[in-house]
Design a protein around this motif. Structure first.
Motif, mmCIF file in Angstrom:
data_model
loop_
_atom_site.group_PDB
_atom_site.id
_atom_site.type_symbol
_atom_site.label_atom_id
_atom_site.label_comp_id
_atom_site.label_asym_id
_atom_site.label_seq_id
_atom_site.Cartn_x
_atom_site.Cartn_y
_atom_site.Cartn_z
ATOM 1 N N ASN A 129 0.835 -1.209 0.000
ATOM 2 C CA ASN A 129 0.000 0.000 0.000
ATOM 3 C C ASN A 129 0.865 1.253 0.000
ATOM 4 N N GLY A 130 1.968 1.189 -0.703
ATOM 5 C CA GLY A 130 2.845 2.349 -0.807
ATOM 6 C C GLY A 130 3.838 2.503 0.329
ATOM 7 N N GLU A 131 3.766 1.606 1.289
ATOM 8 C CA GLU A 131 4.648 1.734 2.444
ATOM 9 C C GLU A 131 5.888 0.865 2.269
ATOM 10 N N GLU A 132 7.065 1.459 2.520
ATOM 11 C CA GLU A 132 8.313 0.687 2.434
ATOM 12 C C GLU A 132 8.319 -0.413 3.495
ATOM 13 N N THR A 133 8.938 -1.546 3.149
ATOM 14 C CA THR A 133 8.985 -2.640 4.144
ATOM 15 C C THR A 133 10.409 -3.031 4.513
ATOM 16 N N SER A 134 11.401 -2.366 3.945
ATOM 17 C CA SER A 134 12.785 -2.806 4.234
ATOM 18 C C SER A 134 13.135 -2.627 5.713
ATOM 19 N N HIS A 135 12.427 -1.732 6.362
ATOM 20 C CA HIS A 135 12.710 -1.533 7.794
ATOM 21 C C HIS A 135 11.813 -2.413 8.677
ATOM 22 N N TYR A 136 10.998 -3.262 8.070
ATOM 23 C CA TYR A 136 10.022 -4.043 8.844
ATOM 24 C C TYR A 136 10.690 -4.958 9.880
ATOM 25 N N THR A 137 10.100 -4.954 11.032
ATOM 26 C CA THR A 137 10.561 -5.917 12.045
ATOM 27 C C THR A 137 9.688 -7.159 11.923
ATOM 28 N N GLU A 138 10.041 -8.200 12.705
ATOM 29 C CA GLU A 138 9.253 -9.420 12.678
ATOM 30 C C GLU A 138 7.798 -9.122 13.070
ATOM 31 N N LYS A 139 7.658 -8.184 13.989
ATOM 32 C CA LYS A 139 6.320 -7.862 14.455
ATOM 33 C C LYS A 139 5.493 -7.179 13.351
ATOM 34 N N ASP A 140 6.173 -6.305 12.579
ATOM 35 C CA ASP A 140 5.477 -5.650 11.464
ATOM 36 C C ASP A 140 5.013 -6.694 10.451
ATOM 37 N N TYR A 141 5.879 -7.666 10.197
ATOM 38 C CA TYR A 141 5.509 -8.738 9.273
ATOM 39 C C TYR A 141 4.340 -9.552 9.805
ATOM 40 N N GLU A 142 4.376 -9.783 11.108
ATOM 41 C CA GLU A 142 3.252 -10.504 11.730
ATOM 42 C C GLU A 142 1.947 -9.760 11.476
ATOM 43 N N ASP A 143 2.002 -8.453 11.705
ATOM 44 C CA ASP A 143 0.810 -7.632 11.489
ATOM 45 C C ASP A 143 0.366 -7.702 10.031
ATOM 46 N N TYR A 144 1.348 -7.580 9.161
ATOM 47 C CA TYR A 144 1.061 -7.629 7.735
ATOM 48 C C TYR A 144 0.393 -8.955 7.367
ATOM 49 N N THR A 195 2.128 -23.128 11.462
ATOM 50 C CA THR A 195 0.802 -22.934 10.869
ATOM 51 C C THR A 195 0.063 -21.804 11.562
ATOM 52 N N ILE A 196 0.115 -21.825 12.875
ATOM 53 C CA ILE A 196 -0.535 -20.755 13.635
ATOM 54 C C ILE A 196 0.008 -19.400 13.183
ATOM 55 N N ARG A 197 1.304 -19.364 12.911
ATOM 56 C CA ARG A 197 1.888 -18.089 12.504
ATOM 57 C C ARG A 197 1.404 -17.682 11.109
ATOM 58 N N THR A 198 1.274 -18.627 10.207
ATOM 59 C CA THR A 198 0.782 -18.233 8.879
ATOM 60 C C THR A 198 -0.669 -17.787 8.962
ATOM 61 N N LEU A 199 -1.371 -18.260 9.977
ATOM 62 C CA LEU A 199 -2.772 -17.873 10.127
ATOM 63 C C LEU A 199 -2.914 -16.555 10.870
ATOM 64 N N GLY A 200 -1.817 -16.000 11.310
ATOM 65 C CA GLY A 200 -1.885 -14.679 11.944
ATOM 66 C C GLY A 200 -1.607 -14.661 13.431
ATOM 67 N N GLY A 201 -1.253 -15.810 14.011
ATOM 68 C CA GLY A 201 -0.889 -15.810 15.423
ATOM 69 C C GLY A 201 0.510 -15.236 15.558
ATOM 70 N N ASN A 202 0.685 -14.286 16.458
ATOM 71 C CA ASN A 202 2.027 -13.711 16.592
ATOM 72 C C ASN A 202 2.794 -14.386 17.721
ATOM 73 N N LYS A 203 3.980 -13.856 17.946
ATOM 74 C CA LYS A 203 4.890 -14.411 18.941
ATOM 75 C C LYS A 203 4.236 -14.521 20.320
ATOM 76 N N LYS A 204 3.553 -13.439 20.695
ATOM 77 C CA LYS A 204 2.964 -13.416 22.027
ATOM 78 C C LYS A 204 1.855 -14.469 22.143
ATOM 79 N N VAL A 205 1.047 -14.547 21.074
ATOM 80 C CA VAL A 205 -0.055 -15.514 21.096
ATOM 81 C C VAL A 205 0.500 -16.930 21.254
ATOM 82 N N LEU A 206 1.552 -17.226 20.471
ATOM 83 C CA LEU A 206 2.134 -18.566 20.542
ATOM 84 C C LEU A 206 2.706 -18.854 21.920
ATOM 85 N N ASN A 207 3.401 -17.861 22.450
ATOM 86 C CA ASN A 207 3.983 -17.998 23.779
ATOM 87 C C ASN A 207 2.893 -18.258 24.809
ATOM 88 N N ASP A 208 1.802 -17.520 24.700
ATOM 89 C CA ASP A 208 0.699 -17.713 25.644
ATOM 90 C C ASP A 208 0.060 -19.090 25.493
#
Ligand code: ADP
Ligand code: MG
Length: 746
Positions: A67-82, A651-664
């Motif tokens: 959506n026009g936003e650069e991603t080279s600075h993306y962190t793992e968390k940004d990718y999770e959100d994406y 699989t959970i991660r590809t479905l949108g579960g992030n680090k915190k969710v998995l940890n929990d």
């Protein structure tokens, strides 16, 4: 503005030895509403491109715009959100959760998306109907055919409701007939979305494709628009965070989902619980045994239930006071012959010897014996019943029963009367861990034992001819004994005493006797009415001539007065409470009697505090070290057990579960396991304590040893260990990108 735009993007794989190219300098612009089909020979970089587009893998060069936003600075968390907002993945090998049913696989996406339970059911059933799997909704994913599995995957991507759907060879693993349905389904769900499909078989998709891309050797060889697409006004994607309730739902499902994994985890945690328990016990037992050890020197019975009292003004206790004290609540027993508790005695006869006995309670209180009998009317006062710690065989019992034992206390220094053992009680489960046998005797024996021990512990002073002779350092060596022939106020002494008196004559002189011990001081002034020598000892006192040399230093006095000196009053007592935790209520009541109060707990730790401190410090270090070792053993075993679940976590991660969710999720699952294991173990321990199962005396002792406090401490240790294990494990899981985790597990 394009939804996705790649400018000179390259992806390299860094292996140990060399670097290989995934794709090189790709320029691409993708919009919502397109149905893009990518083809190309194997190894041309198609999958790599999809993974970068869907944020499952990182890229090295160029820039990817979302959506026009650069991603080279993306962190793992940004990718999770994406990923969770934009991407629905469909894989060649489906990546379903095999142990879940069709329904649960689809529901999982909605749970992770924070959907409310009541909305979930309707939505899931709708898409299941759409992909025509209603009949299989409660079938486990592992039991489905390839085509059915891919339909579940499509349904899953559909409910996720993202603007982009990425499918990597979705028909690669399924038969041609099913493939047709899958392509159609994909088309049907693609309205207003960007669909990017990689395939070996372009024909299957040619009907629906709006754009064709051919890749070769990491580069785009052809990029052809086949149909115009409508402009789509993109709304920003919506995503809710997963709720706690949904986390609990997923985690609990995972606990019981795979039976074998569940049992293995419970087993590991059960063993961990036992290990922590036994380590904790040996820590406390060290302290406890130490306490037992020291008691043989000072207090024979160092039970925490014991309080020792004496009057501040050194006066004796009256019978009324004793009766009142017995009525204080939580008081179990008031022991008048306190000193006897701390005097260990030995019983000996020609054929047997019994060590470590304590003379205490009245024989009349005994209700039941294992061997022998209770006392009867014809018995003399020298009968005794003994309670022996441990098991007594019939053989052994016969050696003791009806034999007359000589009873000596304090390592044979004090000799009292003979005792005939008529009954034996067995104490198998010794909950109080007191190591002494108990002798139940008559009041007479008890009284004579008290006298003898008081005599033994007392300093005696004799005043004769205005001179004081002390039993501690004396040129006058003397002994005091009761004799019926002596009337009150008088004394009969040996002729040998004459040398200490004026004119070598002690007859008709006064002799003073003063005694002093830890408990009291008292005295008597007596009149020497007679003396005896070798020739007259028989006539005057009834002893034989030979016995003269035994008594030539003896002062004989009236038995009643003798008793007054050594046995008359109770100056010190022990009070036993029922519940040592409420001991302070009792001491508070006792304060009214103007007494010194010594709680056994305080006494023991004061005297041996330093030794105890050392032992417990050592014990504590050992405890901590073993907990750390246990932690790592446990971690490695759990790592192995959970290894098979890494795919699930990816699989959970590809479905949108992030680090915190998995940890929990992992934390909740392991916490449920440890709680089950803990409850299981404590239940067993409590059943043992109440003697419902497993009558093993060691375990019984162990179970009685634990108080609520101990259960709580151990529980906290276990919970902390479980949390650390879960966190350590999930940290490791997030070492790499989703794809690198998937790769590791292949
Ligand atoms: P395709 O999907 O078109 O068959 P891939 O994207 O899987 O191609 O592979 C592109 C290139 O990247 C190939 O040369 C392949 O050897 C390489 N490659 C793919 N995955 C890895 C990996 N995990 N490690 C190293 N090289 C890889
Ligand atoms: Mg591929």
């Amino acid at each position: 503005m394009s939804l996705l735009k790649l400018i000179n993007v390259s992806k390299f794989y860094h292996n140990k030895k060399n670097v290989s190219t995934g794709f090189n300098k790709v320029n691409l612009s993708l919009d919502q509403g397109e149905f893009v089909v990518i083809t190309g020979e194997s190894g041309s970089g198609k999958s790599t491109l999809l993974n970068v587009i869907s944020g499952l893998d990182s890229y090295e060069e160029g820039e990817l715009y979302i959506n026009g936003e650069e991603t080279s600075h993306y962190t793992e968390k940004d990718y999770e959100d994406y990923r969770r907002k934009y991407i629905g993945n469909i894989f060649q090998n489906f990546n379903l959760v095999n142990s879940y049913t069709v329904y649960q696989n689809i529901e999982l996406v909605l749970l992770l998306n924070g959907e409310k339970k009541r909305n979930i059911k309707k939505k899931v059933l709708e898409v299941i109907d759409l992909v025509k799997l209603t009949k299989f909704k409660n079938t486990k994913a592992s039991k489905l055919s390839g085509g059915q599995k891919q339909r579940v995957a499509i349904a899953r991507a559909l409910v996720k409701n993202t603007p982009i759907i990425v499918a990597d060879e979705p028909t690669g693993n399924i038969d041609i007939a099913s493939a047709k349905e899958i392509t159609k389904l994909l088309y049907e769900i693609s309205k207003n979305k960007l669909v990017v499909v990689v395939t070996h078989n372009y024909e299957q998709f040619s009907e629906y494709a709006t754009r064709q891309i051919i890749m070769h050797d990491g580069r785009i060889m052809l990029d052809k628009k086949l149909k115009e697409t409508e402009e789509v006004i993109d709304e920003p994607p919506k995503y809710k965070n997963i709720t706690l309730l949904n986390k609990l739902r997923i985690a609990f499902r995972n606990v019981f989902n795979i039976k074998i994994k569940f049992f293995l985890l419970i087993l590991v945690y059960f063993i961990l619980t036992i290990s922590v328990f036994s380590n904790y016990t040996s820590l406390n037992m060290a302290t406890y045994n130490n306490q037992m050890f020291k008691t043989s020197y000072v207090f024979n019975d160092s039970s925490e239930k014991r309080i020792i009292i004496n009057k501040k003004d050194k006066s004796p206790f009256s019978e009324e006071e004793i009766e009142e004290m017995k009525k204080i609540s939580n008081v179990k027993e008031v022991v008048k012959d306190d000193i006897l508790i701390d005097s260990i005695s030995i019983l000996e006869c020609a054929s047997a010897k019994i060590w470590d006995s304590v003379i205490t309670n009245n024989i009349a209180n005994v209700k039941k014996v294992k061997y022998g009998r209770l006392p009867n009317e014809e018995d003399t006062s020298n009968v005794a019943i003994i309670k022996i710690i441990g098991t007594v065989s019939k053989n052994e019992a016969e050696k003791y029963l009806n034999n007359t034992f000589s009873y000596t206390t304090n390592n044979g220094e004090v000799v009292t009367r003979d005792l005939k053992i008529i009954g034996i009680i067995e104490e198998k489960d010794n909950a109080e861990l007191i190591y002494n046998n108990t002798l139940y005797v008559s009041n007479d024996i008890l009284s004579s034992a008290r006298t003898d021990i008081n005599l033994f512990y007392s300093d005696i002073e004799v005043t004769l001819n205005n001179k004081i002779y002390s039993s501690n350092d004396s040129s006058l060596y003397f002994n005091i004994k009761p004799h019926d022939a002596v009337s009150p106020g008088n004394a009969i002494v040996s002729e040998d005493f004459n040398m200490y008196c004026k004119d070598y004559n002690c007859l008709k002189k006064n002799i003073g006797i003063n005694i002093k011990n830890n408990y009291y001081a008292t005295g008597k002034e007596l009149y020497i009415i007679d003396n005896f020598k070798e020739k007259t000892i028989n006539k005057k006192l009834g002893f034989t001539k030979e016995q003269y040399y035994e008594y030539n230093n003896t002062i004989f006095m009236n038995p009643d007065e003798y008793k007054q000196l050594f046995n008359e009053n109770t100056y010190q007592m022990s009070i036993y409470v029922n519940d040592e935790r409420k001991i302070d209520n009792v001491t508070k009541e006792l304060d009214k009697y103007n007494v010194n109060i010594y709680k056994m707990v305080d006494m023991t730790s004061n005297i041996f505090g330093s030794i105890l401190g050392f032992v417990t410090l050592f014990g504590k270090i050992r405890f901590i070290v073993s907990i750390i070792v246990l932690f790592f053993i446990c971690y490695f075993i759990i790592k192995i057990i959970l290894k098979s679940r890494n795919t699930y976590f990816s699989t959970i991660r590809t479905l949108g579960g992030n680090k915190k969710v998995l940890n929990d999720l992992l934390n909740i699952e392991l916490l449920v396991d440890i709680n089950i294991a803990y409850i299981l173990f404590t239940t067993i321990l409590i059943l043992i304590r109440h003697k419902i199962i497993l009558k093993i005396s060691y375990l019984y002792q162990l179970s009685t040893f634990f108080e609520l406090k101990d259960y709580i401490i151990i529980y906290i240790v276990l919970i902390v260990m479980s949390i650390l294990i879960a966190n350590r494990y999930s940290k490791k899981l997030f070492g790499g990108s989703v794809m690198s985790n998937y790769r590791e597990n292949e």
